[in-house]
Design an enzyme around this catalytic site. Structure first.
Site, PDB file in Angstrom:
ATOM      1  N   LYS A  78      -1.735   4.811   3.632  1.00 43.10           N
ATOM      2  CA  LYS A  78      -0.538   4.834   2.791  1.00 43.10           C
ATOM      3  C   LYS A  78      -0.501   6.122   1.987  1.00 43.10           C
ATOM      4  O   LYS A  78      -1.398   6.401   1.205  1.00 43.10           O
ATOM      5  CB  LYS A  78      -0.522   3.630   1.849  1.00 43.10           C
ATOM      6  CG  LYS A  78       0.701   3.573   0.929  1.00 43.10           C
ATOM      7  CD  LYS A  78       0.703   2.326   0.079  1.00 43.10           C
ATOM      8  CE  LYS A  78      -0.199   2.429  -1.131  1.00 43.10           C
ATOM      9  NZ  LYS A  78       0.347   3.359  -2.166  1.00 43.10           N
ATOM     10  N   ASP A 125       4.918   5.305   1.492  1.00 45.34           N
ATOM     11  CA  ASP A 125       5.238   4.308   0.460  1.00 45.34           C
ATOM     12  C   ASP A 125       5.913   5.022  -0.720  1.00 45.34           C
ATOM     13  O   ASP A 125       5.312   5.211  -1.771  1.00 45.34           O
ATOM     14  CB  ASP A 125       3.948   3.610   0.019  1.00 45.34           C
ATOM     15  CG  ASP A 125       4.190   2.588  -1.079  1.00 45.34           C
ATOM     16  OD1 ASP A 125       5.293   2.022  -1.137  1.00 45.34           O
ATOM     17  OD2 ASP A 125       3.262   2.363  -1.888  1.00 45.34           O
ATOM     18  N   LEU A 126       7.181   5.405  -0.516  1.00 42.86           N
ATOM     19  CA  LEU A 126       7.912   6.151  -1.539  1.00 42.86           C
ATOM     20  C   LEU A 126       8.973   5.299  -2.226  1.00 42.86           C
ATOM     21  O   LEU A 126       9.629   5.772  -3.154  1.00 42.86           O
ATOM     22  CB  LEU A 126       8.543   7.406  -0.920  1.00 42.86           C
ATOM     23  CG  LEU A 126       7.545   8.356  -0.232  1.00 42.86           C
ATOM     24  CD1 LEU A 126       8.264   9.573   0.313  1.00 42.86           C
ATOM     25  CD2 LEU A 126       6.430   8.763  -1.185  1.00 42.86           C
ATOM     26  N   LYS A 127       9.165   4.084  -1.753  1.00 42.10           N
ATOM     27  CA  LYS A 127      10.077   3.117  -2.400  1.00 42.10           C
ATOM     28  C   LYS A 127      11.428   3.759  -2.694  1.00 42.10           C
ATOM     29  O   LYS A 127      11.914   3.762  -3.831  1.00 42.10           O
ATOM     30  CB  LYS A 127       9.446   2.560  -3.678  1.00 42.10           C
ATOM     31  CG  LYS A 127       8.113   1.848  -3.453  1.00 42.10           C
ATOM     32  CD  LYS A 127       7.525   1.347  -4.762  1.00 42.10           C
ATOM     33  CE  LYS A 127       6.214   0.613  -4.550  1.00 42.10           C
ATOM     34  NZ  LYS A 127       5.118   1.515  -4.105  1.00 42.10           N
ATOM     35  N   ASP A 164      18.134   4.887  -4.284  1.00 47.08           N
ATOM     36  CA  ASP A 164      19.164   5.806  -4.756  1.00 47.08           C
ATOM     37  C   ASP A 164      20.466   5.386  -4.073  1.00 47.08           C
ATOM     38  O   ASP A 164      20.515   4.332  -3.433  1.00 47.08           O
ATOM     39  CB  ASP A 164      18.779   7.257  -4.406  1.00 47.08           C
ATOM     40  CG  ASP A 164      19.303   8.265  -5.415  1.00 47.08           C
ATOM     41  OD1 ASP A 164      20.523   8.224  -5.705  1.00 47.08           O
ATOM     42  OD2 ASP A 164      18.519   9.095  -5.909  1.00 47.08           O
ATOM     43  N   ILE A 165      21.491   6.202  -4.181  1.00 47.17           N
ATOM     44  CA  ILE A 165      22.734   5.870  -3.497  1.00 47.17           C
ATOM     45  C   ILE A 165      22.484   5.923  -1.985  1.00 47.17           C
ATOM     46  O   ILE A 165      21.579   6.617  -1.516  1.00 47.17           O
ATOM     47  CB  ILE A 165      23.875   6.803  -3.917  1.00 47.17           C
ATOM     48  CG1 ILE A 165      23.564   8.253  -3.539  1.00 47.17           C
ATOM     49  CG2 ILE A 165      24.148   6.681  -5.429  1.00 47.17           C
ATOM     50  CD1 ILE A 165      24.733   9.203  -3.756  1.00 47.17           C
ATOM     51  N   THR A 185      21.937   9.377  -0.152  1.00 47.43           N
ATOM     52  CA  THR A 185      20.695  10.065  -0.501  1.00 47.43           C
ATOM     53  C   THR A 185      19.498   9.416   0.182  1.00 47.43           C
ATOM     54  O   THR A 185      18.611  10.102   0.708  1.00 47.43           O
ATOM     55  CB  THR A 185      20.505  10.063  -2.024  1.00 47.43           C
ATOM     56  OG1 THR A 185      21.583  10.782  -2.619  1.00 47.43           O
ATOM     57  CG2 THR A 185      19.189  10.711  -2.420  1.00 47.43           C
ATOM     58  N   THR A 231       3.715  -6.004  -7.390  1.00 48.04           N
ATOM     59  CA  THR A 231       2.591  -6.906  -7.654  1.00 48.04           C
ATOM     60  C   THR A 231       2.053  -6.770  -9.071  1.00 48.04           C
ATOM     61  O   THR A 231       1.231  -7.574  -9.498  1.00 48.04           O
ATOM     62  CB  THR A 231       1.447  -6.665  -6.646  1.00 48.04           C
ATOM     63  OG1 THR A 231       1.114  -5.275  -6.631  1.00 48.04           O
ATOM     64  CG2 THR A 231       1.859  -7.106  -5.256  1.00 48.04           C
ATOM     65  N   ARG A 273      -7.509  -8.229  -2.792  1.00 47.01           N
ATOM     66  CA  ARG A 273      -8.788  -7.903  -3.430  1.00 47.01           C
ATOM     67  C   ARG A 273      -9.880  -8.772  -2.812  1.00 47.01           C
ATOM     68  O   ARG A 273      -9.750 -10.005  -2.783  1.00 47.01           O
ATOM     69  CB  ARG A 273      -8.729  -8.207  -4.935  1.00 47.01           C
ATOM     70  CG  ARG A 273      -7.795  -7.285  -5.727  1.00 47.01           C
ATOM     71  CD  ARG A 273      -8.426  -5.910  -5.867  1.00 47.01           C
ATOM     72  NE  ARG A 273      -7.659  -5.024  -6.727  1.00 47.01           N
ATOM     73  CZ  ARG A 273      -6.699  -4.210  -6.318  1.00 47.01           C
ATOM     74  NH1 ARG A 273      -6.352  -4.205  -5.045  1.00 47.01           N
ATOM     75  NH2 ARG A 273      -6.087  -3.410  -7.154  1.00 47.01           N
ATOM     76  N   GLY A 305      -6.470  -0.622  -1.632  1.00 50.52           N
ATOM     77  CA  GLY A 305      -6.744   0.664  -2.248  1.00 50.52           C
ATOM     78  C   GLY A 305      -8.116   0.744  -2.854  1.00 50.52           C
ATOM     79  O   GLY A 305      -9.118   0.965  -2.168  1.00 50.52           O
ATOM     80  N   ARG A 306      -8.198   0.511  -4.163  1.00 48.47           N
ATOM     81  CA  ARG A 306      -9.428   0.742  -4.912  1.00 48.47           C
ATOM     82  C   ARG A 306     -10.644  -0.033  -4.406  1.00 48.47           C
ATOM     83  O   ARG A 306     -11.760   0.505  -4.460  1.00 48.47           O
ATOM     84  CB  ARG A 306      -9.177   0.465  -6.394  1.00 48.47           C
ATOM     85  CG  ARG A 306      -8.385   1.582  -7.065  1.00 48.47           C
ATOM     86  CD  ARG A 306      -7.811   1.183  -8.403  1.00 48.47           C
ATOM     87  NE  ARG A 306      -6.651   0.294  -8.238  1.00 48.47           N
ATOM     88  CZ  ARG A 306      -5.856  -0.083  -9.234  1.00 48.47           C
ATOM     89  NH1 ARG A 306      -6.103   0.328 -10.469  1.00 48.47           N
ATOM     90  NH2 ARG A 306      -4.814  -0.859  -9.009  1.00 48.47           N
TER      91      ARG A 306
END
Length: 240
Positions: free
Chosen positions: A34, A61-63, A66-67, A70, A125, A187, A216-217
């Site tokens: 990601k 993963d830029l979420k 916008d209109i 775009t 989350t 997790r 991730g972590r």
């Protein structure tokens, strides 16, 4: 699908060198990485190229939110960069999601590239029912809001959603078995929750019906990231 291909490791790091190190360590045990806001804003498309050059798949993963015009343009750009998965935010509405999906598919066809998986983000989350109501101003409970956005995404022609493992079952009931569910907030047993509030172990999330797990972590911050990824994959293989 083997466990390796269901794990998406979050490269939430601030430099290309840090991302390269993780991909080189983890690629034997992880199929997709990601590239989120932190790494993308630091390095731009170079982060995507770095993962692809090493043989990995990329979840951008830029979420996007916008209109419609775009977001459609951003989706086209991500397709040209060769991403395998991208997301928009369902809060942008049906027209925005439809524009993203149409643009991505048209661009892929024009460029002779595979069409990426297109997802909608539902409720982050890091939020729970109280913050959703008191701070965001949404009166629906978490489950109800997630299902509302998941159905909207499905109607807009998207492939699936990003949602916490706690909502997998209600999404499955609402959207059916083929709809993809990508779940952060995963997790391993005993791991710190960090800023995630609605969490499950990898095995629990798969048993509930998750399609992919974003981790991730628990992997990237482990003393031995490769060993952590291998252990999570072995746990997942027991329930696939």
């Amino acid at each position: 699908m083997p466990a390796r291909d269901k794990i998406i490791v979050a490269l939430d790091v601030a430099s290309l060198a840090a991302g390269e190190k993780l991909v080189d360590q983890l690629f034997p045990y992880v199929g997709m990485f990601k590239v989120g806001l932190e790494l993308y804003t630091a390095t731009g498309p170079a982060a995507i190229r770095m993962v692809k050059e090493r043989g990995g798949k990329v979840f951008a993963d830029l979420k996007l939110h916008d209109i419609p015009n775009t977001v459609a343009g951003a989706a086209r750009s991500l397709v040209r960069h060769g991403v395998d998965m991208l997301n928009v935010h369902a809060a942008g509405g049906r027209s925005m999601m439809e524009a993203a999906a149409e643009a991505a598919r048209q661009e892929a066809a024009a460029a002779g590239l595979p069409v990426p998986i297109i997802l909608a983000v539902t409720v982050l989350t890091s939020l729970d029912g109280k913050t959703l109501r008191d701070e965001v101003g949404i009166e629906r409970g978490v489950d109800e809001q997630v299902v509302y956005w998941a159905r909207l995404a499905q109607e807009a022609g998207l492939d699936g959603v990003v949602a916490s493992p706690r909502e997998i079952q209600v999404i499955r009931q609402a959207c059916g078995p083929e709809f993809l569910i990508v779940t952060p907030g995963v997790r391993p047993a005993g791991a710190e929750r960090g800023d995630q509030r609605r969490v499950m172990t990898p095995a629990e999330a798969l048993e509930q019906g998750a399609s992919y797990l974003v981790i991730g972590r628990p992997i990237t911050a482990a003393p031995d990231p490769a060993a952590a990824a291998r252990a999570i994959g072995e746990e997942m293989e027991g329930v696939i």
